[in-house]
Design an enzyme around this catalytic site. Structure first.
Site, PDB file in Angstrom:
ATOM      1  CB  SER A  92      -0.815   0.054   1.289  1.00 16.15           C
ATOM      2  OG  SER A  92      -1.432   1.079   1.433  1.00 16.15           O
ATOM      3  CE1 TYR A 131      -4.248  -2.250   5.290  1.00 16.45           C
ATOM      4  CE2 TYR A 131      -3.304  -0.357   4.720  1.00 16.45           C
ATOM      5  CZ  TYR A 131      -3.888  -1.130   4.431  1.00 16.45           C
ATOM      6  OH  TYR A 131      -4.014  -1.416   3.011  1.00 16.45           O
TER       7      TYR A 131
END
Length: 264
Positions: free
Chosen positions: A142, A155
């Protein structure tokens, strides 16, 4: 990589980016798709949609956080449908919470699936690919794997780890003629992201655009694939003026009203 006539396994295929990647592969000449996710119903629906493209589709309902089940599933997949030429590790989960309010079960979920689940299936697949001296592994990280942000600490930690893992494997497995690639989407309009409190400057891209970027990157032979101008801007900001980017992230971060509950 040329995907025509190849077999691919996609994790997290039941929704979002994984689903879009499976569809894009089917529309661009993949011969066989093995679709992995926990939701068997959604996988079956996707299989029905893809099969009209003339692609053979196999659904594998599987929880990647259970190593024994993963081991059995991978062995069976290679026995029945191998060799598998492309692995796309897309399964993931996010819990957006200020660190002081975070809960251990949520932290464990993110690390177990995003990192350890990916590690488990990659280890099993890479050994088989290396024995054949052929294969490509795509790990979906990401933009949060390049630029960490408030309220996304766990995350971000898993996505940073995926980039490090990918870079290490790229060096190690090149001797076995394996390609290891990282895909870095920015915020993408998926079921998972719709529950997030957004940063004020971020504009969501679409799963289809992420999938198209992956196919283009595979064709070019890229080792790292960024998606969208926001990603490039953030990465260059991190390289050239990290202090400024950090201030911008703090200013644009979502505001939380709840206060942490301290317990002895």
């Amino acid at each position: 990589m040329k995907i025509q006539g190849k077999t691919a396994l996609v994790t997290g295929a039941s929704r979002g980016i994984g689903r879009a990647i499976a569809i894009e592969l089917a529309q661009n000449g993949i011969q066989r798709l093995l679709l992995v996710a926990r939701d068997a119903t959604r996988l079956a629906q996707l299989a029905t949609e893809i099969e009209v493209e003339g692609v053979e589709v196999v659904i594998i309902p599987l929880d990647l956080t259970k190593p024994i089940d993963v081991n059995i599933a991978v062995a069976k997949a290679w026995r029945d449908y191998g060799p598998i030429h492309l692995l796309v590790n897309c399964a993931g989960i996010v819990h957006q919470t200020p660190f002081l309010q975070s809960k251990m079960y949520q932290i464990h979920e993110e690390i177990s699936l995003n990192l350890m689940g990916m590690y488990t299936i990659t280890r099993l697949m890479a050994r088989r690919m290396a024995a054949r001296q052929e294969g490509t592994i795509v790990n979906v990280s990401s933009l949060m794997g390049k630029v960490a942000a408030p309220t996304m600490s766990t995350y971000s930690a898993t996505k940073f780890a995926i980039l490090g893992f990918t870079q290490a494997l790229r060096g190690e497995l090149s001797a076995h003629k394996l390609n290891v690639i990282s895909l870095l989407p920015s915020l993408t309009d998926t079921d998972m992201s719709r529950g997030l409190k957004l940063f004020s400057w971020v504009r969501a891209t679409t799963p289809k655009r992420v999938a198209i970027s992956l196919l283009r990157g595979l064709h070019r032979g890229d080792s790292e694939i960024l998606v969208g101008w926001q990603s490039y801007l953030a990465v260059w900001g991190q390289r050239l003026a990290p202090w400024l980017l950090e201030k911008i992230l703090l200013i644009t971060a979502p505001q939380w009203q709840e206060k942490p509950q301290l317990r002895g």
